[in-house]
Design an enzyme around this catalytic site. Structure first.
Site, PDB file in Angstrom:
ATOM      1  N   ASP A 115      47.730   5.691  52.904  1.00 24.09           N
ATOM      2  CA  ASP A 115      47.550   6.873  53.142  1.00 24.09           C
ATOM      3  C   ASP A 115      48.386   7.756  54.092  1.00 24.09           C
ATOM      4  O   ASP A 115      48.873   6.898  55.000  1.00 24.09           O
ATOM      5  CB  ASP A 115      45.959   7.378  53.223  1.00 24.09           C
ATOM      6  CG  ASP A 115      45.454   8.684  53.022  1.00 24.09           C
ATOM      7  OD1 ASP A 115      44.276   8.959  53.318  1.00 24.09           O
ATOM      8  OD2 ASP A 115      46.220   9.509  52.415  1.00 24.09           O
ATOM      9  N   SER A 116      48.247   8.967  53.969  1.00 23.93           N
ATOM     10  CA  SER A 116      49.313  10.024  54.999  1.00 23.93           C
ATOM     11  C   SER A 116      48.910  10.024  56.273  1.00 23.93           C
ATOM     12  O   SER A 116      49.605  10.343  57.158  1.00 23.93           O
ATOM     13  CB  SER A 116      49.746  11.098  54.135  1.00 23.93           C
ATOM     14  OG  SER A 116      48.557  11.879  53.878  1.00 23.93           O
ATOM     15  N   GLY A 117      47.423   9.866  56.580  1.00 27.78           N
ATOM     16  CA  GLY A 117      46.858  10.100  57.967  1.00 27.78           C
ATOM     17  C   GLY A 117      46.397  11.070  58.072  1.00 27.78           C
ATOM     18  O   GLY A 117      45.421  11.273  59.269  1.00 27.78           O
TER      19      GLY A 117
ATOM     20  N   GLY B 187      40.193  15.611  48.621  1.00 24.42           N
ATOM     21  CA  GLY B 187      39.109  16.732  48.759  1.00 24.42           C
ATOM     22  C   GLY B 187      37.977  16.389  48.054  1.00 24.42           C
ATOM     23  O   GLY B 187      37.046  17.215  47.991  1.00 24.42           O
TER      24      GLY B 187
ATOM     25  N   ASP C  77      40.005   4.069  45.461  1.00 23.26           N
ATOM     26  CA  ASP C  77      39.843   3.067  46.733  1.00 23.26           C
ATOM     27  C   ASP C  77      38.610   3.696  47.557  1.00 23.26           C
ATOM     28  O   ASP C  77      38.299   4.967  47.338  1.00 23.26           O
ATOM     29  CB  ASP C  77      41.226   3.465  47.862  1.00 23.26           C
ATOM     30  CG  ASP C  77      40.791   4.520  48.539  1.00 23.26           C
ATOM     31  OD1 ASP C  77      41.265   5.879  48.040  1.00 23.26           O
ATOM     32  OD2 ASP C  77      40.373   4.409  49.876  1.00 23.26           O
TER      33      ASP C  77
ATOM     34  N   HIS D 197      32.055 -10.772  48.576  1.00 23.01           N
ATOM     35  CA  HIS D 197      31.264 -10.340  47.097  1.00 23.01           C
ATOM     36  C   HIS D 197      31.373  -9.099  46.736  1.00 23.01           C
ATOM     37  O   HIS D 197      31.555  -8.840  45.708  1.00 23.01           O
ATOM     38  CB  HIS D 197      29.747 -10.925  47.567  1.00 23.01           C
ATOM     39  CG  HIS D 197      28.643 -10.153  46.523  1.00 23.01           C
ATOM     40  ND1 HIS D 197      28.533 -11.097  45.401  1.00 23.01           N
ATOM     41  CD2 HIS D 197      28.242  -9.051  46.275  1.00 23.01           C
ATOM     42  CE1 HIS D 197      27.763 -10.043  44.614  1.00 23.01           C
ATOM     43  NE2 HIS D 197      27.549  -8.961  45.228  1.00 23.01           N
TER      44      HIS D 197
HETATM   45  C1  LIG Z   1      41.190   8.642  51.915  1.00 27.85           C
HETATM   46  C2  LIG Z   1      40.954   9.789  51.542  1.00 27.85           C
HETATM   47  C3  LIG Z   1      39.534   9.952  50.789  1.00 27.85           C
HETATM   48  C4  LIG Z   1      38.963  11.218  50.467  1.00 27.85           C
HETATM   49  C5  LIG Z   1      40.072  12.412  50.380  1.00 27.85           C
HETATM   50  C6  LIG Z   1      41.071  12.373  50.807  1.00 27.85           C
HETATM   51  C7  LIG Z   1      42.295  13.306  50.894  1.00 27.85           C
HETATM   52  O1  LIG Z   1      41.657  14.710  50.478  1.00 27.85           O
HETATM   53  N1  LIG Z   1      43.424  13.362  51.422  1.00 27.85           N
HETATM   54  C8  LIG Z   1      43.838  12.109  51.753  1.00 27.85           C
HETATM   55  N2  LIG Z   1      45.098  12.009  52.243  1.00 27.85           N
HETATM   56  N3  LIG Z   1      42.999  11.049  51.897  1.00 27.85           N
HETATM   57  C9  LIG Z   1      41.705  11.147  51.346  1.00 27.85           C
END
Ligand SMILES: Cc1cccc2c(=O)nc(N)[nH]c12
Length: 376
Positions: free
Chosen positions: A92-94, A221, A271, A340
């Site tokens: 993920d981009s952070g 989102g 995820d 588990h």
């Molecule tokens: C990990 C995650 C969960 C839920 C939403 C988001 C999201 O909107 N944008 C990013 N980059 N990551 C998310």
């Protein structure tokens, strides 16, 4: 990166496919264990591969950038070498972690300034530098820098945020397309659809994201506190617009029921920290419902954790023993419960894939969602 659709359900939008990456192929629908700081908490690599057949794991730009840091990761030759995971990795981009982990942060057109949750040091993430960071981490699939709007949020805020996320996406694409991978294998960038719970904003964002014509597309989102019905409604709007021949990744989702309902809406990749985070607190997901192992009722229950499971620890350990470990906060308790739950999540999406291929997914899904939420 090639995505091949192998089967489509006739009674829903569910699909089964294969996603080929530089580190191997991924059978979809897939659940991706979250390995935030370069490890899936309390789970060994060999367990990920042998015991639960995990196909792809997640890393995270925010955490890895702060610790161990980019110099260590670069010297190691990237995250695959550093954590000895030879399969695909997605990072993920952070941006999302900055919002969810830090108090002191400012969102500007340029990017997001924040103070580290570890030592309070000040940092700036921009669309450009998170692309450079994800090049150094070396994940096979990297995410665009977006703003994940909170729930609830005003329409005007969601619209302004959406437009900035789209401008940030353009900057990510320009930077990514003008830089090369560092370790000799191709990486791919997924853009992220936003728009909160507003149908017109979701439609607009899905159209903008689709127009970038990338190898895969993510939906962000959601799973930020909105009711499940809103999540499903927005997912439906977006998967009606995103291209059929590219994988769709619904970020941060979700419970077993959320996953099955969203597979039926055409999502391929998931995820969530829930299976590992809730495991450490004794919440076990099983094919018959949810077990809170700390409950008194399991104190002298010497039946296996889950008799039907093909996971060794589910068969050799009893509910009473796992209850004891979790209540005593033994490390082994976190290890067994995490393994588990991840095994269950991967079993569930594998079952879904098999039912899609054999054409019985919808009936099976309707039966499963009635059971999975039950408290045992
Ligand atoms: C990990 C995650 C969960 C839920 C939403 C988001 C999201 O909107 N944008 C990013 N980059 N990551 C998310």
């Amino acid at each position: 990166m090639k995505f091949t659709l192998q089967a489509k359900d006739t009674a829903s939008k569910a699909r089964a496919g294969v996603l080929e990456t530089a580190h191997g192929e991924i059978q979809t629908p897939i659940f991706m264990p979250v390995g935030t700081a370069g490890t899936v908490k309390a789970v060994h690599q060999h367990e990920l591969v042998q015991d639960i057949q995990a196909q792809i794991i997640l890393g995270n730009t925010y955490h890895l950038y702060l610790r161990p840091g980019l110099d260590v990761l670069h010297k190691a030759g990237g995250l695959h070498k550093f954590n000895h995971w030879n399969g695909p990795i997605l990072t993920d981009s952070g941006g999302y972690q900055v919002y969810s982990l830090t108090e002191v942060r400012k969102i500007r057109e340029e990017g997001v300034t924040f103070r580290s949750h570890i030592d309070g040091s000040k940092h700036l993430f921009t669309p450009e530098n998170v692309m450079d960071t994800q090049r150094i981490i070396g994940a096979d699939i990297i995410m665009a820098f977006d703003e994940c709007t909170p729930y609830p949020c005003e329409y005007s805020y969601a619209r302004k945020s959406l437009d900035m996320t789209h401008r940030w996406l353009k900057r990510c694409v320009d930077r990514f397309d003008s830089t090369e991978p560092l370790y000799g294998y191709e990486q791919t960038l997924f853009p992220i659809v936003q728009g909160s719970v507003y149908k017109d904003l979701r439609e607009k964002s899905a159209e903008v994201i689709a127009s970038f014509n990338r190898d895969g597309n993510a939906i962000g989102g959601l799973s930020v506190g909105e009711p499940a019905e809103e999540m499903y409604a927005m997912t439906e709007v977006v998967t009606n617009i995103l291209p059929q021949d590219r994988p769709r990744y619904l970020m941060g989702v979700g419970t077993p029921i959320n996953i099955l309902e969203n597979i039926a809406l055409g999502i391929d990749m998931f995820d969530c920290v829930m299976p590992t985070r809730n495991a450490r607190n004794g919440m076990l997901f099983t094919q018959h419902g949810i077990i809170n192992i700390k409950n008194e009722k399991w104190k002298a229950d010497f039946s296996p954790i889950e008799a039907e499971s093909d996971l060794l620890v589910d068969q050799i350990h009893t509910k009473a023993y796992l209850r004891h470990l979790i209540r005593s906060q033994e490390i082994l308790g976190a290890q067994i419960a995490s393994l588990h739950n991840l095994h269950f999540y991967l079993w569930l999406v594998k079952q879904a894939r098999e039912k899609i291929v054999e054409g019985t997914f919808y009936i099976w899904k309707e039966k499963m969602v009635k059971v999975l939420g039950q408290r045992l």
